[in-house]
Write an enzyme that holds these catalytic residues in place. Structure first.
Site, PDB file in Angstrom:
ATOM      1  N   TYR A 214     -17.182  -1.244 -12.178  1.00 57.64           N
ATOM      2  CA  TYR A 214     -15.780  -0.844 -12.267  1.00 57.64           C
ATOM      3  C   TYR A 214     -15.271  -0.119 -11.031  1.00 57.64           C
ATOM      4  O   TYR A 214     -14.123   0.305 -10.993  1.00 57.64           O
ATOM      5  CB  TYR A 214     -15.570   0.039 -13.506  1.00 57.64           C
ATOM      6  CG  TYR A 214     -16.491   1.240 -13.559  1.00 57.64           C
ATOM      7  CD1 TYR A 214     -16.191   2.403 -12.876  1.00 57.64           C
ATOM      8  CD2 TYR A 214     -17.670   1.188 -14.299  1.00 57.64           C
ATOM      9  CE1 TYR A 214     -17.049   3.499 -12.920  1.00 57.64           C
ATOM     10  CE2 TYR A 214     -18.526   2.275 -14.354  1.00 57.64           C
ATOM     11  CZ  TYR A 214     -18.211   3.422 -13.666  1.00 57.64           C
ATOM     12  OH  TYR A 214     -19.057   4.509 -13.712  1.00 57.64           O
ATOM     13  N   GLY A 215     -16.085   0.003  -9.994  1.00 62.04           N
ATOM     14  CA  GLY A 215     -15.666   0.760  -8.811  1.00 62.04           C
ATOM     15  C   GLY A 215     -16.022   0.056  -7.523  1.00 62.04           C
ATOM     16  O   GLY A 215     -15.572  -1.057  -7.259  1.00 62.04           O
ATOM     17  N   THR A 216     -16.869   0.694  -6.721  1.00 58.76           N
ATOM     18  CA  THR A 216     -17.176   0.187  -5.387  1.00 58.76           C
ATOM     19  C   THR A 216     -18.052  -1.058  -5.393  1.00 58.76           C
ATOM     20  O   THR A 216     -18.281  -1.644  -4.339  1.00 58.76           O
ATOM     21  CB  THR A 216     -17.848   1.277  -4.524  1.00 58.76           C
ATOM     22  OG1 THR A 216     -19.119   1.611  -5.073  1.00 58.76           O
ATOM     23  CG2 THR A 216     -16.961   2.511  -4.411  1.00 58.76           C
ATOM     24  N   LEU A 217     -18.512  -1.493  -6.564  1.00 62.92           N
ATOM     25  CA  LEU A 217     -19.277  -2.735  -6.676  1.00 62.92           C
ATOM     26  C   LEU A 217     -18.405  -3.937  -7.032  1.00 62.92           C
ATOM     27  O   LEU A 217     -18.885  -5.065  -7.090  1.00 62.92           O
ATOM     28  CB  LEU A 217     -20.394  -2.584  -7.718  1.00 62.92           C
ATOM     29  CG  LEU A 217     -21.559  -1.705  -7.288  1.00 62.92           C
ATOM     30  CD1 LEU A 217     -22.400  -1.289  -8.491  1.00 62.92           C
ATOM     31  CD2 LEU A 217     -22.427  -2.431  -6.266  1.00 62.92           C
TER      32      LEU A 217
ATOM     33  N   GLU B 226     -26.681   4.447  -7.748  1.00 68.21           N
ATOM     34  CA  GLU B 226     -25.993   5.305  -8.715  1.00 68.21           C
ATOM     35  C   GLU B 226     -26.721   6.618  -8.989  1.00 68.21           C
ATOM     36  O   GLU B 226     -26.338   7.353  -9.900  1.00 68.21           O
ATOM     37  CB  GLU B 226     -25.780   4.535 -10.026  1.00 68.21           C
ATOM     38  CG  GLU B 226     -25.053   3.209  -9.860  1.00 68.21           C
ATOM     39  CD  GLU B 226     -23.604   3.327  -9.405  1.00 68.21           C
ATOM     40  OE1 GLU B 226     -23.129   4.441  -9.099  1.00 68.21           O
ATOM     41  OE2 GLU B 226     -22.933   2.282  -9.353  1.00 68.21           O
TER      42      GLU B 226
END
Length: 137
Positions: free
Chosen positions: A8-11, A79
């Site tokens: 949901y973010g930088t991936l 993470e």
């Protein structure tokens, strides 16, 4: 268990870590949503925090079978997640993610804020009201 990942973010596609960690290692990447969480700015990267009524948007990523084990290790390192470590920034948990294409619920790994991090974010974090890291600003 070899579950897909919900990112949901930088991936997400187009974001900095997608190219470093996911490009060439996935079988599929499909838009989806995770209910029961809200999104906070890290800053620079997001945290999903469990919260009834919230929704976070992202992608459901299925790894290539031959890449799965290495990808799981790489994502845990990215993470700051080690199973059972109280210093974790994120916890990797199983959640039901809804695929946008057909509304089907799929069990997936999701990295959510560890309890101490989540408490700090709830107290003084910057909520991303849209639930979408790509349209946070």
């Amino acid at each position: 268990m070899r579950l897909p990942f919900f990112v949901y973010g930088t991936l997400r596609p187009g974001e900095v870590n997608h190219a470093h960690f996911l490009r060439g290692r996935t079988l599929s990447e499909e838009p989806g949503r995770l209910d029961g969480v809200v999104l906070y700015d890290g800053p620079g990267y997001p945290y999903a925090v469990e919260e009834p009524g919230g929704t976070v948007l992202g992608e459901l990523v299925t790894a290539l079978p031959e890449m799965y084990d290495d990808l799981l290790v790489a994502l845990d390192l990215l993470e700051d997640h080690a199973p059972g470590d109280p210093r974790n920034l994120y916890e990797r948990i199983e959640c039901d993610v809804v695929r946008d294409a057909d509304g089907v619920s799929v069990r997936a790994w999701v990295y959510v804020a560890a309890p101490a991090v989540a408490a700090g974010l709830r107290a003084r974090g910057k909520l991303i009201g849209s639930g979408d890291w790509l349209v946070r600003g």
